[in-house]
Design a protein around this motif. Sequence first.
Motif, PDB file in Angstrom:
ATOM      1  N   ASP A 158       0.794  -1.223   0.000  1.00  0.00           N
ATOM      2  CA  ASP A 158       0.000   0.000   0.000  1.00  0.00           C
ATOM      3  C   ASP A 158       0.833   1.284   0.000  1.00  0.00           C
ATOM      4  N   LYS A 159       2.150   1.150   0.135  1.00  0.00           N
ATOM      5  CA  LYS A 159       3.014   2.324   0.006  1.00  0.00           C
ATOM      6  C   LYS A 159       3.240   2.715  -1.447  1.00  0.00           C
ATOM      7  N   ILE A 160       2.920   1.820  -2.367  1.00  0.00           N
ATOM      8  CA  ILE A 160       3.097   2.066  -3.798  1.00  0.00           C
ATOM      9  C   ILE A 160       1.893   2.824  -4.337  1.00  0.00           C
ATOM     10  N   ASN A 161       2.158   3.826  -5.150  1.00  0.00           N
ATOM     11  CA  ASN A 161       1.082   4.531  -5.847  1.00  0.00           C
ATOM     12  C   ASN A 161       0.621   3.663  -7.014  1.00  0.00           C
ATOM     13  N   PHE A 162      -0.501   2.998  -6.828  1.00  0.00           N
ATOM     14  CA  PHE A 162      -0.943   2.022  -7.820  1.00  0.00           C
ATOM     15  C   PHE A 162      -1.219   2.675  -9.172  1.00  0.00           C
ATOM     16  N   ASP A 163      -1.762   3.871  -9.175  1.00  0.00           N
ATOM     17  CA  ASP A 163      -2.136   4.537 -10.428  1.00  0.00           C
ATOM     18  C   ASP A 163      -0.944   4.763 -11.341  1.00  0.00           C
ATOM     19  N   THR A 164       0.219   5.036 -10.768  1.00  0.00           N
ATOM     20  CA  THR A 164       1.405   5.349 -11.577  1.00  0.00           C
ATOM     21  C   THR A 164       2.407   4.199 -11.645  1.00  0.00           C
ATOM     22  N   TRP A 165       2.139   3.096 -10.957  1.00  0.00           N
ATOM     23  CA  TRP A 165       3.075   1.971 -10.864  1.00  0.00           C
ATOM     24  C   TRP A 165       3.262   1.325 -12.228  1.00  0.00           C
ATOM     25  N   HIS A 166       4.520   1.053 -12.595  1.00  0.00           N
ATOM     26  CA  HIS A 166       4.810   0.486 -13.923  1.00  0.00           C
ATOM     27  C   HIS A 166       4.194  -0.895 -14.107  1.00  0.00           C
ATOM     28  N   TYR A 167       4.039  -1.646 -13.022  1.00  0.00           N
ATOM     29  CA  TYR A 167       3.423  -2.985 -13.141  1.00  0.00           C
ATOM     30  C   TYR A 167       1.962  -2.868 -13.567  1.00  0.00           C
ATOM     31  N   ARG A 168       1.264  -1.874 -13.031  1.00  0.00           N
ATOM     32  CA  ARG A 168      -0.121  -1.671 -13.407  1.00  0.00           C
ATOM     33  C   ARG A 168      -0.229  -1.248 -14.870  1.00  0.00           C
ATOM     34  N   LYS A 169       0.743  -0.491 -15.349  1.00  0.00           N
ATOM     35  CA  LYS A 169       0.660   0.087 -16.689  1.00  0.00           C
ATOM     36  C   LYS A 169       0.956  -0.917 -17.794  1.00  0.00           C
ATOM     37  N   ASP A 170       1.555  -2.049 -17.461  1.00  0.00           N
ATOM     38  CA  ASP A 170       1.854  -3.058 -18.480  1.00  0.00           C
ATOM     39  C   ASP A 170       0.560  -3.809 -18.827  1.00  0.00           C
ATOM     40  N   PRO A 171       0.101  -3.734 -20.071  1.00  0.00           N
ATOM     41  CA  PRO A 171      -1.187  -4.337 -20.418  1.00  0.00           C
ATOM     42  C   PRO A 171      -1.199  -5.859 -20.369  1.00  0.00           C
ATOM     43  N   THR A 172      -0.036  -6.489 -20.298  1.00  0.00           N
ATOM     44  CA  THR A 172       0.015  -7.949 -20.209  1.00  0.00           C
ATOM     45  C   THR A 172      -0.053  -8.447 -18.768  1.00  0.00           C
ATOM     46  N   HIS A 173      -0.011  -7.542 -17.807  1.00  0.00           N
ATOM     47  CA  HIS A 173      -0.069  -7.922 -16.391  1.00  0.00           C
ATOM     48  C   HIS A 173      -1.526  -8.027 -15.965  1.00  0.00           C
ATOM     49  N   VAL A 174      -1.940  -9.244 -15.658  1.00  0.00           N
ATOM     50  CA  VAL A 174      -3.352  -9.489 -15.350  1.00  0.00           C
ATOM     51  C   VAL A 174      -3.578  -9.944 -13.913  1.00  0.00           C
ATOM     52  N   PHE A 175      -2.496 -10.264 -13.194  1.00  0.00           N
ATOM     53  CA  PHE A 175      -2.645 -10.773 -11.826  1.00  0.00           C
ATOM     54  C   PHE A 175      -1.448 -10.307 -11.003  1.00  0.00           C
ATOM     55  N   ILE A 176      -1.709  -9.477 -10.010  1.00  0.00           N
ATOM     56  CA  ILE A 176      -0.648  -8.884  -9.207  1.00  0.00           C
ATOM     57  C   ILE A 176      -0.775  -9.382  -7.764  1.00  0.00           C
ATOM     58  N   TYR A 177       0.361  -9.723  -7.175  1.00  0.00           N
ATOM     59  CA  TYR A 177       0.397 -10.383  -5.870  1.00  0.00           C
ATOM     60  C   TYR A 177       0.798  -9.391  -4.773  1.00  0.00           C
ATOM     61  N   ARG A 178       0.257  -9.593  -3.616  1.00  0.00           N
ATOM     62  CA  ARG A 178       0.782  -9.029  -2.379  1.00  0.00           C
ATOM     63  C   ARG A 178       1.495 -10.152  -1.629  1.00  0.00           C
ATOM     64  N   LYS A 179       2.234  -9.809  -0.560  1.00  0.00           N
ATOM     65  CA  LYS A 179       2.854 -10.851   0.264  1.00  0.00           C
ATOM     66  C   LYS A 179       1.797 -11.794   0.819  1.00  0.00           C
ATOM     67  N   GLU A 180       0.629 -11.233   1.153  1.00  0.00           N
ATOM     68  CA  GLU A 180      -0.455 -12.056   1.680  1.00  0.00           C
ATOM     69  C   GLU A 180      -0.957 -13.063   0.644  1.00  0.00           C
ATOM     70  N   THR A 181      -0.850 -12.695  -0.634  1.00  0.00           N
ATOM     71  CA  THR A 181      -1.254 -13.617  -1.698  1.00  0.00           C
ATOM     72  C   THR A 181      -0.312 -14.814  -1.746  1.00  0.00           C
TER      73      THR A 181
END
Length: 215
Positions: A158-181
């Motif tokens: 939650d310290k990451i700005n999700f809106d600007t995060w490069h992982y979010r911006k990659d259109p091939t990224h469909v599933f993103i993990y947290r440590k809890e995941t």
Amino acid sequence: MTCTLCRSELTNQKDVYYFDCNTCSAIVKNDIHYLTVDDEKARYEAHNNDVNDLRYQNFVSPITDYVFENFSPQDKGLDFGSGTGPVISSVLMKKNYNILQYDPFFAPDQHVLNNTFDYIVSCEVFEHFHNPILEIDRLVTLIKTKGALLIMTMLYNDKINFDTWHYRKDPTHVFIYRKETIEYIAHKMKLDIEILTDRFIVLKHNSKFSLYISI
């Protein structure tokens, strides 16, 4: 839509593209925004993955260093999702390590998956899984009893700005993990977590003694 990992109903929309899963803590892309197979492949082909690039070799060094420290050239490895430039395989093979490659686009020989392995490496692949529960379960079944699954993927917090995060911006990224995941996966699949950082994960079959490292 249901979560592609835990099959829970997704009701908490994080933004226009993604949902937050309340059960496994993953961030799951709405499947209406998935790329076509051809567009996804074209995106991967645009990557400049030169196996001789020292920066690329350094990027994957958490995996290659772990293999060198914990396995021998006689052990059998699999580079799952090896991509257009299988740098991990290249680094290991230069030291006479026995490692095979599988990639659904660039090394699609399914016969490779008829083996079992002492270690499986997967770098920048897990975030592309359209059906992570099936893909991860398949990998776990391919690992020998004392083997290891080595994963590199960026974990969200939650310290990451999700809106600007490069992982979010990659259109091939469909599933993103947290440590809890990752902890959810380990619990459900009866795996030990040996290493869990924000970019490098090592999972093993349950053993009597397990080491947990969190950075």
